[in-house]
Design an enzyme around this catalytic site. Structure first.
Site, PDB file in Angstrom:
ATOM      1  CE  LYS A  86      -4.197  -2.098   1.743  1.00 39.49           C
ATOM      2  NZ  LYS A  86      -5.267  -2.138   2.748  1.00 39.49           N
ATOM      3  NE  ARG A 135      -6.722  -8.820   1.782  1.00 43.75           N
ATOM      4  CZ  ARG A 135      -6.508  -7.993   0.760  1.00 43.75           C
ATOM      5  NH1 ARG A 135      -5.614  -7.023   0.866  1.00 43.75           N
ATOM      6  NH2 ARG A 135      -7.194  -8.121  -0.369  1.00 43.75           N
TER       7      ARG A 135
END
Length: 300
Positions: A232, A275
């Protein structure tokens, strides 16, 4: 807090299976979308999606998170029929070829998509909108499966404008707590709920720094936690601010090492599920953490 303290004792059940969350679990990301921010279009063909799932399981993933709608900022909306067309055949193929032991999570906010995916063999509902869409809570109650509730403000198209907090860790905790209380009041079972602080959603660089260094405060909610920061923008900002020229500019797929380090910080603060796009790298880090944690507990 102690660096290698045990994870909180939690578990969730689905389809007669028990997922022991007192041990770390790796959730491998399988995006079957053409426009996800780091791997869009790579796994839209069934053979490549199935191969990637098999590779992640072999590398140590106990959960595969299948997504048919990109939630990156300003992503195009996807119809229910299209999302279902992308997701359901992948669930069916994994169950047919890779068996029932692996846990399958569906990254969707659409209750109709989740119903179809559950019928095909999915185990967990991973909802970035925390069951806020029409009929989502009713569907969660009907399916009676674990639900991941993520913190986000607004929608992916508006969330960046809403990244304003008085004290981000407290506010995220309070807002998650309020949502948990609401869905329980409406009939969702508490022991089905997993929380997600929502890294990358309605938060800026400073907010991410605060959350990642104080993630243990979310343990006050007394619920298992999933942590997802893989590839991200925050990780790109970390690298660009590092002062190291070689890593100052990166593509999304080049951020797996720093994302793995962030996953370790989350583990040490009580996150049970990490994750990630790079399961093999995260598995090596989890192996180190687990063995050092066991060593510390034995010596203690």
């Amino acid at each position: 807090m102690a660096l290698f303290q045990p994870l909180p004792v939690y578990s969730v059940t689905s389809r007669g299976k028990v997922l022991d969350l007192s041990q770390p679990h790796i959730m491998g990301i399988l995006n079957v979308t053409p426009d996800s921010f780091s791997d869009g279009g790579q796994f839209t063909v069934m053979d490549s999606a199935l191969h990637h799932a098999k590779t992640m399981i072999a590398a140590g993933a106990t959960i595969i998170d299948i997504g048919g709608e990109s939630t990156r900022p300003n992503a195009a909306a996807v119809s229910t029929d299209e999302e279902r067309r992308r997701v359901v055949p992948v669930v069916q193929a994994i169950r047919k070829h890779l068996g029932n032991d692996v846990w399958l999570s569906i990254d969707t906010s659409d209750p109709t998509v989740m119903q179809s995916a559950f019928a095909a063999g999915a185990d967990i509902w991973n909802d970035v909108r925390a069951l806020k869409r029409t009929d989502a809570i009713a569907m969660a109650i009907k399916l009676d499966i674990p639900i991941m509730l993520m913190h986000m403000r607004g929608e992916p198209t508006t969330m960046n404008k809403l990244a304003q907090y008085d004290e981000v860790v407290r506010d995220v905790s309070n807002e998650l707590s309020a949502r948990v209380d609401e869905v329980i009041r409406l009939g969702v079972k508490r022991d089905h709920i997993i929380i997600d602080p929502g890294f990358g959603f309605a938060k800026n660089y400073e907010h991410h720094c605060a959350l990642l260094t104080q993630l243990d405060r979310l343990q006050a909610l007394r619920l298992p936690m999933m942590f997802g920061i893989s590839r991200k923008r925050f990780l790109a900002e970390v690298l660009s601010k590092s002062g190291v020229e070689q890593v100052a500019t990166t593509e999304a797929f080049e951020r797996d090492a720093v994302g793995t380090a962030a996953g370790l910080f989350a583990l040490q603060q009580g996150a049970s599920i990490i994750r990630t796009h790079d399961v093999a790298m995260m598995q090596q880090a989890v192996a180190l953490w687990s063995q050092l944690s066991a060593y510390v507990q034995h010596k203690g």
